[in-house]
Enzyme design. Structure first.
Site, PDB file in Angstrom:
ATOM      1  N   ILE A  88       0.856  -1.188   0.000  1.00  0.00           N
ATOM      2  CA  ILE A  88       0.000   0.000   0.000  1.00  0.00           C
ATOM      3  C   ILE A  88       0.894   1.241   0.000  1.00  0.00           C
ATOM      4  O   ILE A  88       1.777   1.380   0.853  1.00  0.00           O
ATOM      5  CB  ILE A  88      -0.926   0.015   1.236  1.00  0.00           C
ATOM      6  N   THR A  93      -1.525  12.626  -2.049  1.00  0.00           N
ATOM      7  CA  THR A  93      -2.857  12.950  -2.597  1.00  0.00           C
ATOM      8  C   THR A  93      -3.790  11.747  -2.530  1.00  0.00           C
ATOM      9  O   THR A  93      -4.973  11.867  -2.781  1.00  0.00           O
ATOM     10  CB  THR A  93      -2.753  13.378  -4.084  1.00  0.00           C
ATOM     11  N   GLY A  94      -3.259  10.563  -2.212  1.00  0.00           N
ATOM     12  CA  GLY A  94      -4.144   9.399  -2.152  1.00  0.00           C
ATOM     13  C   GLY A  94      -3.400   8.175  -1.660  1.00  0.00           C
ATOM     14  O   GLY A  94      -2.168   8.174  -1.569  1.00  0.00           O
ATOM     15  N   ARG A  96      -2.834   4.187  -2.394  1.00  0.00           N
ATOM     16  CA  ARG A  96      -3.061   3.219  -3.471  1.00  0.00           C
ATOM     17  C   ARG A  96      -2.598   1.836  -3.016  1.00  0.00           C
ATOM     18  O   ARG A  96      -1.482   1.673  -2.547  1.00  0.00           O
ATOM     19  CB  ARG A  96      -2.282   3.612  -4.733  1.00  0.00           C
ATOM     20  N   GLU A 248      12.037   5.767  -1.980  1.00  0.00           N
ATOM     21  CA  GLU A 248      11.019   5.967  -3.019  1.00  0.00           C
ATOM     22  C   GLU A 248      11.698   6.077  -4.385  1.00  0.00           C
ATOM     23  O   GLU A 248      11.300   5.444  -5.353  1.00  0.00           O
ATOM     24  CB  GLU A 248      10.274   7.262  -2.694  1.00  0.00           C
ATOM     25  N   ILE A 273      15.776   7.963 -13.204  1.00  0.00           N
ATOM     26  CA  ILE A 273      14.368   8.318 -12.984  1.00  0.00           C
ATOM     27  C   ILE A 273      14.313   9.697 -12.356  1.00  0.00           C
ATOM     28  O   ILE A 273      15.045   9.978 -11.400  1.00  0.00           O
ATOM     29  CB  ILE A 273      13.698   7.295 -12.028  1.00  0.00           C
ATOM     30  N   GLU A 275      11.198  11.958 -10.830  1.00  0.00           N
ATOM     31  CA  GLU A 275       9.755  11.874 -10.573  1.00  0.00           C
ATOM     32  C   GLU A 275       9.271  13.204 -10.031  1.00  0.00           C
ATOM     33  O   GLU A 275       9.927  13.793  -9.157  1.00  0.00           O
ATOM     34  CB  GLU A 275       9.483  10.863  -9.463  1.00  0.00           C
ATOM     35  N   LEU A 276       8.088  13.623 -10.474  1.00  0.00           N
ATOM     36  CA  LEU A 276       7.490  14.843  -9.905  1.00  0.00           C
ATOM     37  C   LEU A 276       6.180  14.446  -9.236  1.00  0.00           C
ATOM     38  O   LEU A 276       5.145  14.298  -9.905  1.00  0.00           O
ATOM     39  CB  LEU A 276       7.267  15.886 -11.004  1.00  0.00           C
ATOM     40  N   GLY A 278       3.411  14.765  -5.752  1.00  0.00           N
ATOM     41  CA  GLY A 278       2.592  15.865  -5.238  1.00  0.00           C
ATOM     42  C   GLY A 278       3.350  16.655  -4.191  1.00  0.00           C
ATOM     43  O   GLY A 278       3.486  17.863  -4.243  1.00  0.00           O
TER      44      GLY A 278
HETATM   45  N1  LIG Z   1      -2.971  15.721 -13.976  1.00  0.00           N
HETATM   46  C1  LIG Z   1      -2.988  14.581 -13.285  1.00  0.00           C
HETATM   47  N2  LIG Z   1      -2.215  14.485 -12.178  1.00  0.00           N
HETATM   48  C2  LIG Z   1      -2.243  13.300 -11.513  1.00  0.00           C
HETATM   49  C3  LIG Z   1      -3.009  12.203 -11.907  1.00  0.00           C
HETATM   50  N3  LIG Z   1      -2.797  11.177 -11.020  1.00  0.00           N
HETATM   51  C4  LIG Z   1      -1.900  11.644 -10.103  1.00  0.00           C
HETATM   52  N4  LIG Z   1      -1.582  12.910 -10.421  1.00  0.00           N
HETATM   53  C5  LIG Z   1      -0.645  13.793  -9.738  1.00  0.00           C
HETATM   54  O1  LIG Z   1       0.634  13.190  -9.872  1.00  0.00           O
HETATM   55  C6  LIG Z   1       1.377  13.422  -8.691  1.00  0.00           C
HETATM   56  C7  LIG Z   1       1.952  12.126  -8.186  1.00  0.00           C
HETATM   57  O2  LIG Z   1       0.948  11.179  -8.188  1.00  0.00           O
HETATM   58  P1  LIG Z   1       0.977  10.179  -6.965  1.00  0.00           P
HETATM   59  O3  LIG Z   1       2.373   9.679  -6.715  1.00  0.00           O
HETATM   60  O4  LIG Z   1      -0.103   9.200  -7.162  1.00  0.00           O
HETATM   61  O5  LIG Z   1       0.627  11.189  -5.817  1.00  0.00           O
HETATM   62  P2  LIG Z   1       1.025  10.971  -4.361  1.00  0.00           P
HETATM   63  O6  LIG Z   1       1.718   9.668  -4.186  1.00  0.00           O
HETATM   64  O7  LIG Z   1      -0.209  11.169  -3.570  1.00  0.00           O
HETATM   65  O8  LIG Z   1       2.052  12.166  -4.154  1.00  0.00           O
HETATM   66  P3  LIG Z   1       3.469  11.990  -3.445  1.00  0.00           P
HETATM   67  O9  LIG Z   1       3.209  11.607  -2.034  1.00  0.00           O
HETATM   68  O10 LIG Z   1       4.142  13.313  -3.581  1.00  0.00           O
HETATM   69  O11 LIG Z   1       4.148  10.906  -4.222  1.00  0.00           O
HETATM   70  C8  LIG Z   1       0.445  14.141  -7.703  1.00  0.00           C
HETATM   71  O12 LIG Z   1       0.754  15.519  -7.779  1.00  0.00           O
HETATM   72  C9  LIG Z   1      -0.925  13.904  -8.264  1.00  0.00           C
HETATM   73  O13 LIG Z   1      -1.784  14.995  -8.009  1.00  0.00           O
HETATM   74  C10 LIG Z   1      -3.814  12.345 -13.093  1.00  0.00           C
HETATM   75  O14 LIG Z   1      -4.499  11.443 -13.514  1.00  0.00           O
HETATM   76  N5  LIG Z   1      -3.772  13.555 -13.742  1.00  0.00           N
HETATM   77 CA   LIG Z   2       3.651   9.029  -4.972  1.00  0.00          CA
END
Ligand SMILES: Nc1nc2c(ncn2[C@@H]2O[C@H](COP(=O)(O)OP(=O)(O)OP(=O)(O)O)[C@@H](O)[C@H]2O)c(=O)[nH]1
Ligand SMILES: [Ca+2]
Length: 592
Positions: A88, A93-94, A96, A248, A273, A275-276, A278
């Site tokens: 997990i 932002t979420g 998964r 990570e 890699i 990565e950008l 959130g």
């Molecule tokens: N435009 C767009 N942005 C997305 C989408 N899915 C995820 N993101 C963005 O992509 C970035 C990384 O996605 P995730 O790794 O799933 O987000 P995260 O794990 O909650 O963020 P971190 O904890 O910083 O890794 C976040 O800024 C999300 O808002 C999408 O479908 N469209």
């Molecule tokens: Ca992430």
């Protein structure tokens, strides 16, 4: 066969032949019969008897050996057994969940991230959103657990490991708040029915394993990780003091190179890699440049060691940087590249004209900044790409003046010169896709796309993309400027550099999600630990084939041989050889 009134006298004939049957002379004691038929009954040939005995013993031994092989292969998880693992990802932002199915072949895990072997589900918001109400996280966690239970056979739950690894979103919280939320996670996963240990729910802070030379005493999480890892397979030179979240980045690098088929191969041929995310951004690649130990990671895979640079830039994820921009506009700190408007409003160049910023800034500006922005005045969207790019650069260079290395890239952090090919993932991918950019010259095309988007009226943009959430649509202006400022202005990637592509999948459509890399390393390490301790690893080493093939190539011939021998033994007529002294010759006759 001896009759009751006969007297047997043993007479042995001098042995002048290789065959040396023991002969019994049986004379009838009854004088009446003139011709005593004198038979020499050669006991069944002792060699023949011995070979029978040997054959029987050999057959039994072979069948037992074959059964042992079958049992051993079955107990070591022979080819047929699908195994499962659950990871997990607690993102900002979420959250998964990833459910993996994999097989063991020749003592090695075989991964296929598709079909029944892979499923994932993401629920919003991230765990860090429950800082005020940790218990509130339990409902989403239970929903994720139910999702996993629907994909793992009930009989396998008890041996299916479940781990939760939280990233930047949780790292930004006070440790005491992190522990409260992790407490809820541990309770839900502990009662899930899956195999779980409290230390398997953690905020990944940088330690996968430590080579013997630099092992440090550390918190329970790391020690438990070390216990599970086969350090030969997976060692890391890690300086316990400074590795923040680079797991990570390393995990993302692993899954990318696994997907590209370069993991386990020549380090020069691996792909870096960037990565950008959130809340954080990660940069990981094989670097030959000398670097301070806090950025150096050695990951061994198979018999290849990779000397990586890996760092997670907390607060430099896209969403976090965007909030920093608003904060800098409000506090009008000296770095702000943007002057307020004539009416004293906070001019935001990263918002298209006509967008009302007050709602989103109130939602995201925490603490005193929110108050101040309410008091001072509100924001004004002035939509200007080049000013937005300069503001983004100011954010990326914040802290540069405190650089304690020979040179710094982002903030006050050291990054070697980028080497080799790179994949730019997460927001690099989402924003490029949104603007419909192709692989070729995508970075320079990002500039023109951003200039058009940021310079457009908001009302027109809304009409073009009515389905998108307003906040998500707005972010594309800042994102297009932040991406160019990060890769080109800060990390020095040439605008037309073909070595850097954007992606969120690679190889056989394998998602470039760091959780898959964590699963690969964890499973590789624990399987090789199991294989080297099981009684079959010499099979695999000797034959270099999988257990199924082993069964076929060895088992079937053995069985056939044994069956043929047993049948032939059973079918072979039992012969009796009699030496007739009077006639001076052997008489062979069939017993049955
Ligand atoms: N435009 C767009 N942005 C997305 C989408 N899915 C995820 N993101 C963005 O992509 C970035 C990384 O996605 P995730 O790794 O799933 O987000 P995260 O794990 O909650 O963020 P971190 O904890 O910083 O890794 C976040 O800024 C999300 O808002 C999408 O479908 N469209
Ligand atoms: Ca992430």
């Amino acid at each position: 066969m001896r009759r009751s009134h006969t007297r047997a006298r043993v007479k042995t004939k001098p042995d002048n032949s290789t065959m040396d049957p023991v002969k019994f002379q049986i004379r009838s004691s009854n004088r009446s019969s003139s011709s005593s038929s004198i038979y020499t009954l050669t006991k069944s040939n002792s060699k023949h008897a011995k070979s029978n005995l040997f054959l029987t013993v050999a057959s039994i031994a072979t069948v037992l050996g074959f059964l042992f092989v079958c049992y051993s292969i079955a107990s070591s998880g022979g080819r047929g057994s699908l195994r499962y693992s659950v990871v997990i990802d607690g993102g900002s932002t979420g959250t998964r969940i990833h459910v993996f199915g994999y097989r063991i072949e020749s003592g090695k895990p075989v991964f296929e991230f598709r079909g029944a072997n892979y499923a994932s589900l993401k629920l919003h918001p991230g765990l860090s959103a429950y800082a005020e109400d940790p218990e509130g996280a339990s409902a989403a966690l239970r929903e994720l657990v139910e999702f996993a239970k629907g994909r793992v056979p009930r009989g396998m739950w008890v041996e299916t490991e479940v781990r939760l690894m939280a990233t930047a979103g949780m790292r930004l919280l006070e440790v005491s708040v992190q522990e409260k939320i992790l407490g809820v996670v541990r309770r839900v996963l502990g009662s899930s029915g899956f195999l779980f240990r409290d230390e398997w729910a953690s905020v990944i802070s940088g330690f996968i394993g430590v080579s013997r030379r630099t092992r440090r005493s550390d918190d329970g999480v790391r020690r438990s990780f070390l216990r599970q890892r086969n350090e030969q397979e997976l060692t890391q030179n890690v300086d316990a003091a400074a590795a923040a979240g680079s797991d990570e980045g390393v995990y993302a690098w692993v899954v990318a190179n696994f997907a590209l088929g370069s993991l386990g191969g020549d380090p020069i041929k691996t792909t870096g890699i960037v990565e950008l995310g959130g809340a954080s951004a990660q940069v990981t690649f094989v670097s030959s440049e000398p670097m301070p130990s806090e950025f150096s990671r050695t990951v061994s895979f198979g018999n290849v060691s990779y000397s990586l640079y890996s760092h997670s830039f907390l607060h430099f994820g896209q969403n976090a940087a965007h909030e920093k921009l608003w904060g800098s506009l409000v506090s009008r700190d000296r770095n702000s590249a943007v002057e307020p408007t004539l009416e004293g409003k906070h001019a935001d160049p990263c918002a298209p004209k006509g967008y009302n910023l007050d709602t989103i800034t109130q939602k995201h500006l925490s603490g005193f900044l929110a108050e101040e922005s309410k008091l001072a005045s509100s924001f004004q969207a002035v939509g200007n790409y080049s000013l937005c790019r300069s503001a983004a650069l100011s954010i990326l260079q914040e802290g540069n003046d405190k650089c304690s290395y020979k040179h710094c890239s982002i903030g006050s952090t050291f990054t070697p010169k980028l080497q080799g090919r790179f994949l730019a993932t997460e927001n690099f991918f989402y924003t490029s896709k949104f603007f419909g950019l192709g692989e070729k010259s995508w970075l320079s095309n990002m500039i023109s796309a951003g200039e058009r988007f940021c310079g457009e009226d908001w009302s027109k943009l809304r009409v073009k993309d009515p389905s998108l959430e307003e906040e998500d649509l707005l972010r594309y202006c800042f994102s297009s400027a932040y991406i160019v400022s990060l890769l080109h202005d800060t990390l020095g990637v040439p605008l037309d550099d073909e070595r850097v592509g954007f992606a969120n999948q690679a190889g056989d459509d394998i998602p470039l999600d760091w959780a898959l890399g964590a699963f690969i390393l964890q499973t590789e390490a624990s399987t090789s630990q199991h294989a080297s301790s099981s009684h079959l690893h010499w099979f695999y080493a000797l034959f270099g084939i999988d257990s199924q093939t082993l069964l076929y190539f060895i088992g079937v011939p053995i069985l056939m041989t044994v069956l043929v021998c047993l049948i032939s033994k059973w079918r072979k007529p039992q012969l009796k050889t009699i030496y007739d002294l009077e006639k001076g010759r052997y008489i062979v006759s069939r017993i049955r």
